[in-house]
Design a protein around this motif. Structure first.
Motif, PDB file in Angstrom:
ATOM      1  N   ILE A  56       0.820  -1.216   0.000  1.00  0.00           N
ATOM      2  CA  ILE A  56       0.000   0.000   0.000  1.00  0.00           C
ATOM      3  C   ILE A  56       0.852   1.262   0.000  1.00  0.00           C
ATOM      4  O   ILE A  56       0.583   2.206  -0.743  1.00  0.00           O
ATOM      5  CB  ILE A  56      -0.961  -0.002   1.209  1.00  0.00           C
ATOM      6  N   GLY A  57       1.914   1.286   0.796  1.00  0.00           N
ATOM      7  CA  GLY A  57       2.657   2.539   0.951  1.00  0.00           C
ATOM      8  C   GLY A  57       4.059   2.531   0.386  1.00  0.00           C
ATOM      9  O   GLY A  57       4.780   3.510   0.532  1.00  0.00           O
ATOM     10  N   GLY A  58       4.475   1.450  -0.264  1.00  0.00           N
ATOM     11  CA  GLY A  58       5.851   1.378  -0.722  1.00  0.00           C
ATOM     12  C   GLY A  58       6.774   1.133   0.455  1.00  0.00           C
ATOM     13  O   GLY A  58       6.318   0.965   1.590  1.00  0.00           O
ATOM     14  N   SER A  59       8.078   1.108   0.186  1.00  0.00           N
ATOM     15  CA  SER A  59       8.971   0.771   1.280  1.00  0.00           C
ATOM     16  C   SER A  59       9.324   2.036   2.063  1.00  0.00           C
ATOM     17  O   SER A  59       9.753   3.040   1.511  1.00  0.00           O
ATOM     18  CB  SER A  59      10.178   0.039   0.701  1.00  0.00           C
ATOM     19  N   ILE A  60       9.067   1.986   3.361  1.00  0.00           N
ATOM     20  CA  ILE A  60       9.259   3.148   4.230  1.00  0.00           C
ATOM     21  C   ILE A  60      10.260   2.770   5.309  1.00  0.00           C
ATOM     22  O   ILE A  60       9.975   1.912   6.142  1.00  0.00           O
ATOM     23  CB  ILE A  60       7.921   3.582   4.865  1.00  0.00           C
ATOM     24  N   GLY A  61      11.415   3.378   5.275  1.00  0.00           N
ATOM     25  CA  GLY A  61      12.497   2.961   6.154  1.00  0.00           C
ATOM     26  C   GLY A  61      12.491   3.649   7.509  1.00  0.00           C
ATOM     27  O   GLY A  61      11.777   4.622   7.732  1.00  0.00           O
ATOM     28  N   PHE A  62      13.284   3.117   8.415  1.00  0.00           N
ATOM     29  CA  PHE A  62      13.654   3.718   9.688  1.00  0.00           C
ATOM     30  C   PHE A  62      12.586   3.692  10.767  1.00  0.00           C
ATOM     31  O   PHE A  62      12.910   3.760  11.947  1.00  0.00           O
ATOM     32  CB  PHE A  62      14.146   5.166   9.513  1.00  0.00           C
ATOM     33  N   VAL A  63      11.297   3.599  10.400  1.00  0.00           N
ATOM     34  CA  VAL A  63      10.263   3.587  11.434  1.00  0.00           C
ATOM     35  C   VAL A  63      10.460   2.380  12.333  1.00  0.00           C
ATOM     36  O   VAL A  63      10.494   2.490  13.562  1.00  0.00           O
ATOM     37  CB  VAL A  63       8.858   3.545  10.804  1.00  0.00           C
ATOM     38  N   PHE A  87       4.772   8.931  14.870  1.00  0.00           N
ATOM     39  CA  PHE A  87       5.940   9.360  14.099  1.00  0.00           C
ATOM     40  C   PHE A  87       5.611   9.451  12.607  1.00  0.00           C
ATOM     41  O   PHE A  87       5.893  10.453  11.945  1.00  0.00           O
ATOM     42  CB  PHE A  87       7.087   8.364  14.326  1.00  0.00           C
ATOM     43  N   LEU A  88       4.959   8.416  12.087  1.00  0.00           N
ATOM     44  CA  LEU A  88       4.703   8.412  10.649  1.00  0.00           C
ATOM     45  C   LEU A  88       3.649   9.458  10.268  1.00  0.00           C
ATOM     46  O   LEU A  88       3.741  10.078   9.207  1.00  0.00           O
ATOM     47  CB  LEU A  88       4.275   7.019  10.179  1.00  0.00           C
ATOM     48  N   MET A  89       2.678   9.690  11.150  1.00  0.00           N
ATOM     49  CA  MET A  89       1.685  10.735  10.863  1.00  0.00           C
ATOM     50  C   MET A  89       2.382  12.088  10.725  1.00  0.00           C
ATOM     51  O   MET A  89       2.066  12.878   9.834  1.00  0.00           O
ATOM     52  CB  MET A  89       0.626  10.803  11.973  1.00  0.00           C
ATOM     53  N   LEU A  90       3.347  12.341  11.618  1.00  0.00           N
ATOM     54  CA  LEU A  90       4.062  13.623  11.558  1.00  0.00           C
ATOM     55  C   LEU A  90       4.931  13.706  10.306  1.00  0.00           C
ATOM     56  O   LEU A  90       4.997  14.747   9.642  1.00  0.00           O
ATOM     57  CB  LEU A  90       4.922  13.808  12.818  1.00  0.00           C
ATOM     58  N   CYS A  91       5.602  12.599   9.961  1.00  0.00           N
ATOM     59  CA  CYS A  91       6.417  12.586   8.743  1.00  0.00           C
ATOM     60  C   CYS A  91       5.554  12.852   7.519  1.00  0.00           C
ATOM     61  O   CYS A  91       5.927  13.608   6.621  1.00  0.00           O
ATOM     62  CB  CYS A  91       7.115  11.235   8.574  1.00  0.00           C
ATOM     63  N   ASP A  92       4.373  12.220   7.489  1.00  0.00           N
ATOM     64  CA  ASP A  92       3.490  12.400   6.345  1.00  0.00           C
ATOM     65  C   ASP A  92       2.971  13.835   6.284  1.00  0.00           C
ATOM     66  O   ASP A  92       2.839  14.415   5.207  1.00  0.00           O
ATOM     67  CB  ASP A  92       2.319  11.416   6.432  1.00  0.00           C
ATOM     68  N   LEU A  93       2.721  14.410   7.461  1.00  0.00           N
ATOM     69  CA  LEU A  93       2.295  15.815   7.498  1.00  0.00           C
ATOM     70  C   LEU A  93       3.371  16.698   6.852  1.00  0.00           C
ATOM     71  O   LEU A  93       3.077  17.560   6.021  1.00  0.00           O
ATOM     72  CB  LEU A  93       2.062  16.245   8.948  1.00  0.00           C
ATOM     73  N   ALA A  94       4.624  16.438   7.214  1.00  0.00           N
ATOM     74  CA  ALA A  94       5.728  17.188   6.608  1.00  0.00           C
ATOM     75  C   ALA A  94       5.765  16.942   5.104  1.00  0.00           C
ATOM     76  O   ALA A  94       5.909  17.873   4.311  1.00  0.00           O
ATOM     77  CB  ALA A  94       7.050  16.773   7.245  1.00  0.00           C
ATOM     78  N   ALA A  95       5.590  15.675   4.690  1.00  0.00           N
ATOM     79  CA  ALA A  95       5.683  15.330   3.269  1.00  0.00           C
ATOM     80  C   ALA A  95       4.637  16.069   2.448  1.00  0.00           C
ATOM     81  O   ALA A  95       4.892  16.490   1.326  1.00  0.00           O
ATOM     82  CB  ALA A  95       5.518  13.823   3.077  1.00  0.00           C
ATOM     83  N   PRO A 155       1.856  22.929  -3.190  1.00  0.00           N
ATOM     84  CA  PRO A 155       1.017  21.746  -3.452  1.00  0.00           C
ATOM     85  C   PRO A 155       1.791  20.501  -3.878  1.00  0.00           C
ATOM     86  O   PRO A 155       1.176  19.474  -4.131  1.00  0.00           O
ATOM     87  CB  PRO A 155       0.128  22.226  -4.601  1.00  0.00           C
ATOM     88  N   VAL A 156       3.116  20.601  -3.962  1.00  0.00           N
ATOM     89  CA  VAL A 156       3.894  19.429  -4.335  1.00  0.00           C
ATOM     90  C   VAL A 156       4.056  18.530  -3.123  1.00  0.00           C
ATOM     91  O   VAL A 156       4.146  19.011  -1.999  1.00  0.00           O
ATOM     92  CB  VAL A 156       5.272  19.867  -4.877  1.00  0.00           C
ATOM     93  N   GLU A 157       4.062  17.202  -3.349  1.00  0.00           N
ATOM     94  CA  GLU A 157       4.263  16.271  -2.244  1.00  0.00           C
ATOM     95  C   GLU A 157       5.635  15.624  -2.317  1.00  0.00           C
ATOM     96  O   GLU A 157       6.137  15.343  -3.397  1.00  0.00           O
ATOM     97  CB  GLU A 157       3.202  15.166  -2.293  1.00  0.00           C
ATOM     98  N   LEU A 158       6.224  15.403  -1.143  1.00  0.00           N
ATOM     99  CA  LEU A 158       7.491  14.673  -1.082  1.00  0.00           C
ATOM    100  C   LEU A 158       7.190  13.197  -0.862  1.00  0.00           C
ATOM    101  O   LEU A 158       6.176  12.864  -0.262  1.00  0.00           O
ATOM    102  CB  LEU A 158       8.318  15.181   0.106  1.00  0.00           C
ATOM    103  N   PRO A 159       8.071  12.306  -1.343  1.00  0.00           N
ATOM    104  CA  PRO A 159       7.868  10.893  -1.017  1.00  0.00           C
ATOM    105  C   PRO A 159       8.049  10.672   0.488  1.00  0.00           C
ATOM    106  O   PRO A 159       9.001  11.186   1.089  1.00  0.00           O
ATOM    107  CB  PRO A 159       8.974  10.184  -1.796  1.00  0.00           C
ATOM    108  N   LEU A 160       7.107   9.900   1.066  1.00  0.00           N
ATOM    109  CA  LEU A 160       7.114   9.695   2.521  1.00  0.00           C
ATOM    110  C   LEU A 160       8.412   9.030   2.985  1.00  0.00           C
ATOM    111  O   LEU A 160       8.989   9.401   4.013  1.00  0.00           O
ATOM    112  CB  LEU A 160       5.905   8.844   2.902  1.00  0.00           C
ATOM    113  N   GLY A 161       8.897   8.047   2.213  1.00  0.00           N
ATOM    114  CA  GLY A 161      10.106   7.325   2.598  1.00  0.00           C
ATOM    115  C   GLY A 161      11.306   8.253   2.739  1.00  0.00           C
ATOM    116  O   GLY A 161      12.172   8.050   3.590  1.00  0.00           O
TER     117      GLY A 161
END
Lengths: 335, 306
Positions: free
Chosen positions: A255-262, A292-300, A306-312
């Motif tokens: 669903i979310g691709g590979s997300i490291g470090f969490v 942690f991931l909710m905050l990272c996604d908020l930053a992303a 309006p551009v999004e950064l990759p969550l990973g």
């Protein structure tokens, strides 16, 4: 007890902040009234802000929480099972195995009519489990002890191997190259309630399985021999925990691709807060991982709006710095 | 004394020989330079023998070369070149970041046509070190495509055909622009990657943006440049009149248009309510080649009808 309540409050608060903030600015009172109307089940069709809050942000924040919770829970369980502070889906090659499976599914166009991502998820889970088995088999074949360093080393080698297989797939992908490329850059941006429900089911089942083995994991911490001596069925516990971890990582990756470090960082922080007893550790890792991931996604989704950064990318940036900080701190304390 | 004079005379003879060869070489070069052109990187190129064997790496340049009737000069193509159908009969070489130089050299081309979009400048140096000329096209706009066509025409001696192609493209675009004039515009959102893989759209400095302008439409993401990953909530709040997806259909699951229409939380969007969702041919609308005309015509018909 108080710490538990505090953690739950933290989860709720972070969740609300993440729903309230986004790339389209919506006033706080508006957000609150939309959420309230949503809870009451009022008809909000035609209201763009309500659509954004209730059908884009809310399911995404929930999905992100669940993925973070699942990955971090997996990390904590693996670290306990293998008595290895560096164990995690990513370091053991399980995530790359899952990614390889997902890529194969996209390449072969395996889709189920109801859930377009279910085909990807099934192959992800299978490949995650296979790669975990492979790591452990190779480690066992090499030195018969499942020693920490051997497992990590093999995990690293396997990750590289899977990486090259993925590059190979990409170079053979032909017209599907674009789908694959976008998938590898993937984020949870398209996650809706269907994905959230899927994640919730996986987390509920596997999470309960892992929690039910908290005491066995405590026993593992004293060494496998000791665990066996006090009546733990080592082989069964290992297989069960590994299967649960594979399913969770496979579903998350599909669903979310590979997300490291969490899965690596959060269990360490949780251990600092709650101590090493697994029942508390697993629950704390789960909740903190989600936060942690909710905050990272908020930053992303807001930093370059309006551009999004990759969550990973965000998790790795924050996670790596965080990890160095923890490492330096524990070294200093030990010295 | 005798010795020095001998060395001196030897040196003198050597010098004489050197100047002579240099002079003849220079004369020979001046004599046989049969073609000079400036490529789109601004490099002056002079050719001493006619261009008879071309390897083309970028799909759009291959389309241009066929369109001006120079297809028979091609001896190799980049792996992604797939139009027109004849191009598939050529041997394919790996291009892009993993360009296979051995494959290219083995085809013994006089010239490799490449672009800065997917190749690096080092690639062209490497080929030139191997004695193969490179011509670089670099079209970022429709005007740039005209320049690329003229360049290909000059390279292959098909200047008239190239001029005719540019004229016909220009005429088609003018016609579309005129027909669209005075029509009620609206906003258009281009979806380059579908929701399942994370939304990507095309901002300014893309052919999609240029074609939208030609049709009197505003790109919903005109504030961004190039291809960008955007938030779903941005698309919903910008509520475009038209949605164009460039997703490809591989025969499984929902078709791209159906997939967009089926997104439950997009049902309130104007484009979805009015069924104004269109699947554009990704190759036509993204490649800097002659088929941009087809892309613009297809989009015109979708927006304004035939």
């Amino acid at each position: 007890m108080w710490r538990g309540a505090g953690l739950l409050a933290l989860v709720m608060l972070t969740g609300l902040v993440c729903v309230a903030l986004g790339s389209v600015p919506i006033p706080l009172d508006k957000t609150a009234s939309i959420l309230w109307d949503g809870v009451l089940g009022r008809d909000l069709t035609g209201n763009t802000q309500a659509v954004i809050i209730l059908t884009v942000r809310l399911p995404r924040v929930i999905s992100v929480f669940l993925v973070g919770a699942a990955l971090s829970l997996c990390g904590a369980a693996m670290q306990g099972l293998l008595r290895n502070p560096l164990a995690d889906g990513a370091t053991l090659g399980v995530s790359s195995g899952a990614s390889l499976g997902a890529m194969l599914a996209i390449l072969m166009g395996i889709q189920l009519p109801m859930l377009p991502l279910a085909g990807t998820a099934v192959l992800s889970v299978i490949f995650a489990f296979l790669s975990l088995l492979l790591v452990l088999f190779l480690a066992f074949a090499l030195d018969r002890s499942l020693a920490t360093n051997t497992i990590i080393l093999i995990g690293v080698i396997l990750t590289m191997f899977m990486g090259s297989l993925m590059s190979l797939l990409i170079s053979f992908s032909g017209p599907r190259l674009r789908s694959l490329t976008f998938w590898t850059l993937g984020s949870l941006s398209g996650a809706g309630y269907a994905e959230a429900l899927f994640l919730l089911l996986a987390l509920a089942v596997c999470g309960l399985v892992l929690l039910a083995h908290a005491r066995e994991l405590d026993a593992f911490a004293m060494g496998e021999e000791n665990a066996r001596a006090i009546g733990v069925s080592v082989r069964r516990v290992k297989l069960t925990v590994m299967a649960a971890v594979s399913v969770l990582i496979g579903v998350c990756v599909s669903i979310g691709g590979s997300i490291g470090f969490v899965g690596l960082v959060i269990p360490h922080i949780s251990r600092l807060i709650m101590g090493p007893a697994h029942k508390r550790l697993l629950i704390t890792s789960l909740l903190l991982g989600g936060v942690f991931l909710m905050l990272c996604d908020l930053a992303a989704r807001t930093l370059l709006s309006p551009v999004e950064l990759p969550l990973g990318v965000v998790t790795s940036l924050i996670g790596a710095v965080f990890f160095m900080f923890i490492l330096a701190n524990t070294r200093r304390r030990a010295a | 004394m005798k010795k020095t004079s001998r060395i001196l005379s030897l040196a003198l003879a050597l010098l004489l020989a050197l100047t002579l060869t240099a002079a003849t070489a220079l004369a020979a070069q001046a004599e046989s330079t049969i073609l000079t052109l400036t490529d789109m990187l601004g490099r002056e190129l002079s050719f001493t023998k006619p261009v008879e064997r071309i390897v083309v790496l970028q799909p759009a340049d291959a389309e241009i070369l066929y369109a001006i009737g120079a297809g028979d000069l091609l001896v190799g193509r980049g792996e992604y070149a797939n139009y027109p159908a004849q191009v598939l009969e050529l041997p394919s070489v790996q291009s892009g970041f993993e360009t296979n130089f051995e494959q290219i050299v083995a085809l013994e081309p006089d010239v490799v046509v490449m672009t800065m979009m997917s190749q690096r400048e080092e690639d062209s140096k490497k080929l030139e070190d191997a004695g193969i000329m490179t011509v670089i096209s670099n079209a970022q706009s429709i005007q740039g495509v005209y320049e690329a066509i003229a360049l290909m025409g000059k390279l292959t001696g098909k200047t008239e055909e190239a001029a005719a192609l540019v004229d016909s493209m220009r005429a088609s675009f003018d016609e579309i622009r005129q027909k669209a004039q005075g029509k009620t515009g609206g906003s258009i959102y281009f979806e380059v990657s579908p929701l399942a893989y994370g939304l990507w759209t095309a901002g300014t400095a893309t052919f999609m943006d240029e074609i939208a302008g030609m049709l009197g439409l505003t790109n919903a993401f005109h504030d961004l440049e190039g291809w960008q990953s955007v938030s779903e909530e941005q698309v919903i709040s910008r509520d475009p009149d038209y949605i164009v997806t460039t997703a490809m259909y591989f025969g499984e699951g929902l078709k791209p248009v159906e997939e967009v229409l089926a997104r439950p939380n997009w049902s309130g969007l104007k484009a979805v309510k009015n069924q104004n969702v269109f699947n554009s041919d990704s190759d036509e609308i993204t490649r800097p080649g002659p088929r941009l005309v087809n892309a613009a015509q297809a989009l015109y018909e979708f927006v304004y009808g035939k």
